[in-house]
Design an enzyme around this catalytic site. Structure first.
Site, PDB file in Angstrom:
ATOM      1  N   ASP A 244       0.853  -1.247   0.057  1.00  0.00           N
ATOM      2  CA  ASP A 244       0.011  -0.021  -0.105  1.00  0.00           C
ATOM      3  C   ASP A 244       0.940   1.214   0.118  1.00  0.00           C
ATOM      4  O   ASP A 244       2.258   1.191   0.475  1.00  0.00           O
ATOM      5  CB  ASP A 244      -1.055  -0.182   1.240  1.00  0.00           C
ATOM      6  CG  ASP A 244      -2.069   0.848   0.919  1.00  0.00           C
ATOM      7  OD1 ASP A 244      -1.903   1.637   0.026  1.00  0.00           O
ATOM      8  OD2 ASP A 244      -3.041   0.836   1.603  1.00  0.00           O
TER       9      ASP A 244
HETATM   10  C1  BGC Z   1      -4.849   3.357  -0.351  1.00  0.00           C
HETATM   11  C2  BGC Z   1      -5.015   2.392  -1.339  1.00  0.00           C
HETATM   12  C3  BGC Z   1      -4.743   3.012  -2.550  1.00  0.00           C
HETATM   13  C4  BGC Z   1      -3.514   3.612  -2.664  1.00  0.00           C
HETATM   14  C5  BGC Z   1      -3.088   4.450  -4.106  1.00  0.00           C
HETATM   15  C6  BGC Z   1      -3.764   4.344  -0.377  1.00  0.00           C
HETATM   16  O1  BGC Z   1      -3.799   5.294   0.471  1.00  0.00           O
HETATM   17  O2  BGC Z   1      -4.839   2.639   0.910  1.00  0.00           O
HETATM   18  O3  BGC Z   1      -6.264   1.555  -1.284  1.00  0.00           O
HETATM   19  O4  BGC Z   1      -4.847   2.020  -3.750  1.00  0.00           O
HETATM   20  O5  BGC Z   1      -3.628   4.513  -1.585  1.00  0.00           O
HETATM   21  O6  BGC Z   1      -3.958   5.573  -4.192  1.00  0.00           O
END
Ligand code: BGC
Length: 679
Positions: A244
């Site tokens: 993540d």
């Molecule tokens: C989120 C993810 C997301 C990623 C990219 C993170 O803050 O938890 O779900 O895909 O950002 O935007």
């Protein structure tokens, strides 16, 4: 074959030959990569792109959010279709719609030149306060798995890689960057893993996103048990794990992530996976090239899958904002909106009889697509509830403000993505289960002026309605339901569409009834959050403790009625590979066409461990005309009877009597049968 020299034209190399099978192409490309190049692949380049290697013609993988439309942040505000959020889509209980949604979403991803979709999000709704509940599907592992598999199949049918997230146990936003989910193996297996496992085993998902949090003391990004032992070795995952965004920052070291099975750190150039850090760890023997290769291979396979090395014109260019996608968004909304209460059949409204409707409430004119965190989308347009109503009422019903002078009142209440108010938003959890106080006051005041007050809720997570529910005759749960929301709501209010959504999550009467809210230790925790409730999540807990929910899992009313009958159960046993066939007749006995979700729950009557009184093991949505009858058939296998035995470390189906419960909701069981399972 020798390593390629810098002068070679990559276009001539064997891995570029699209007629070769995928594994041969991967092996060929892998052996041409220098160690430094492999390191460079381990970290991203930009916010959503991976590092290209020009020498070998390796382009960037381009990843974009998910889950309910092309994410506005990574796509730099490209206008795309805002589909209903995952909670609404799951409330359709219609996997076919989920698959069609996956296809459409992937086409939108392709149309902006991207090839990887950061979704679906499949974390279990453990607490109704979780700020990302709207992005997730359900509290039930069976429904979760079915919907996840359908979406991924749809997405990947377009040669766009899906990324199932957030692996694992990112069930709350509070302290998500440091909290450790302390969860037992049985709950992991029975509740938290099935959707991820199905994504890999049944849908061959290409990407998995490792979550921010720790699971049993180890950050997901470096959790070998999760990423290698379960994903790859047990389930046969062939793709790659991406962190993540910024989740790696807190991990222990480069080597812990490499050995843990993480292929890619995102975003940017990498912290633990910076080239220097990787080189240093490698030179001091902290990981081997073989281990690194295992991580890189999954990454290369995905690149081949999405066609990075192939002739792009042969790939679909995709499409977005098409009338078809908009119509699909509307259908999902119409099937996902849930009629919670309808006293005296006040709904549907008769457009021929009603002369005026007072429309009130803060959500009447609110647009919901552009908000909520990384999942926000910038729709081409968004029909608000008020706009949808006005469009439907034009020339027939006057839309007014004063409920005392109107035939009926409609209040659009609920929540929003307002982070300052701590509502449905990524990165924080809600503070309470209540609607904001001013809305409760508005409902109570309005119903005094006009008893025919209908409340339409626009929100992405359960709310309690104690204190006002008993006063209003009708409540519709409309979620954040995409760019056609206003039209979908109007079509249900006026009966153009018969509601068929069913709750994918229990609505509790009060927070303390909810299993995660037994104490501070179980939510929000601090360094650790203890999943003391084990497998008793959602309705499993409410059933087990005999707690009356406000609205149960699987609940949803219709404008027609359905009769259930003629339950038949195959040969009465399931043994080994044999299966048990259960069939039931459902008849539409009401005045109009409609759809019903027939739900099958299993109960192990006598078990050596505590088991939930009911577990969903089958469902079918049937569309029936007035008077029409349909026989629905379910097939149960041994796995549907099993629990995870922590002592024996395996699934066990115990000998004895099992009940089959067929219902219209988890608390509206219409038919019951039992059979004996032999040892
Ligand atoms: C989120 C993810 C997301 C990623 C990219 C993170 O803050 O938890 O779900 O895909 O950002 O935007």
């Amino acid at each position: 074959m020798s390593y390629q020299s810098a002068r070679d034209d990559p276009a001539e190399l064997p891995f570029m030959d699209s007629k070769l099978n995928l594994e041969s192409r991967v092996v060929d490309l892998l052996k041409r990569l220098t160690l430094e190049e492999k390191f460079s692949l381990c970290a991203g380049k930009g916010w959503g792109t991976t590092t290209p290697i020009e020498r070998l013609g390796i382009k960037s993988l381009k990843m974009v959010d998910g889950p309910h439309g092309v994410g506005a942040i990574i796509s730099r505000l490209r206008k795309c279709t805002y589909f209903p959020t995952a909670i609404c889509r799951s409330a359709t209980w219609n996997p076919d719609l989920s698959e069609r949604f996956g296809v459409a979403l992937a086409q939108e991803v392709r149309s902006i030149g991207f090839n990887t979709l950061l979704g679906p999000g499949v974390n279990i709704m453990r607490t109704p306060l979780c700020g990302r509940t709207f992005e997730y599907q359900t509290e039930d592992p069976y429904l979760n798995r079915k919907m996840a598999v359908a979406v991924i199949r749809g997405v990947q049918s377009q040669r766009v890689a899906a990324c199932v997230k957030h692996f694992a146990c990112n069930n709350q936003e509070t302290n998500r960057g440091k909290v450790s989910a302390e969860v037992g193996e049985r709950a992991l297996r029975e509740i938290y893993m099935p959707a991820f496992e199905g994504a890999v085993r049944e849908a061959d998902v290409w990407t998995v996103m490792a979550s921010y949090n720790k699971v049993n003391g180890i950050y997901s990004c470096e959790n070998r048990n999760l990423l290698v032992e379960r994903l790859r070795e047990e389930w046969g995952f062939r793709g790659f794990v991406v962190s993540d965004w910024f989740a790696v920052r807190r991990a222990t070291s480069a080597e812990s992530c490499v050995n843990g099975g993480l292929s890619l750190e995102m975003p940017g150039k990498g912290t633990k996976y910076g080239e220097k850090a990787l080189r240093k760890a490698f030179d001091t023997g902290k990981f081997t090239e073989d281990t690194l290769d295992d991580n890189v291979k999954g990454f290369l396979r995905t690149m081949f899958f999405v066609g990075l090395f192939d002739d792009m014109p042969t790939f679909s260019k995709g499409s977005r904002n098409t009338p078809e996608h908009q119509a699909l968004a509307r259908t999902i909304a119409e099937e996902g909106i849930v009629l919670l209460k309808n006293e005296g059949d006040i709904l549907p409204l008769d457009i021929g009889k009603i002369k005026s409707a007072a429309v009130l409430g803060p959500n009447a004119s609110k647009r919901t697509g552009f908000g909520g965190g990384s999942s926000m989308v910038r729709p081409f347009y968004e029909i608000t509830p008020l706009e949808g109503l006005k469009e439907r009422c034009v020339g027939k019903v006057k839309v007014v403000k004063d409920p005392a002078r109107a035939d009926i009142a409609i209040i659009f209440a609920g929540l929003s993505h307002n982070i300052l108010k701590g509502l449905d938003y990524e990165g924080s959890d809600k503070k309470s289960l209540e609607l904001p106080a001013d809305q409760i006051a508005l409902i109570n005041d309005t119903v005094m002026l006009n008893p025919k007050t209908i409340v339409v809720l626009i929100n992405g997570s359960p709310v309690t309605m104690i204190g006002w529910l008993e006063k209003v005759p009708a409540v519709l749960e409309a979620w954040y339901s995409g760019l056609e929301a206003g039209r979908a709501i109007a079509s249900i209010l006026f009966g153009d569409v018969n509601p068929s959504g069913k709750l994918p999550v229990t609505f509790p009467r009060s927070l303390s009834d909810s299993p995660a809210h037994a104490s501070e230790r179980t939510f929000p925790g601090n360094e650790k959050v203890y999943y003391d409730e084990g497998v008793f999540v959602g309705y499993r807990h409410f059933d087990n403790k005999g707690i009356e929910p406000l609205f149960p899992f699987g609940h949803g009313l219709s404008y027609t009625t359905f009769d259930y009958g003629n339950l038949k159960m195959g040969n009465g046993v399931t043994l080994g590979d044999e299966t048990l066939t259960v069939s039931v007749d459902t008849t539409n006995t009401g005045e109009r066409a409609g759809a019903e979700v027939i739900q099958l729950y299993v109960h192990d009557v006598e078990a050596s461990v505590e088991r939930p009184p009911k577990e969903l093991k089958g469902f079918k949505k049937v569309h029936l005309k007035q008077g029409q009858k349909q026989t629905v058939t379910f097939t149960l296998g041994k796995s549907d009877l099993s629990f995870w035995d922590e002592g024996a470390n395996r699934w066990i189906a115990e000998k004895g009597v099992y009940e089959i419960l067929i219902g219209s909701s988890s608390r509206d069981i219409r038919l019951q049968g039992e059979f004996e399972y032999p040892d």
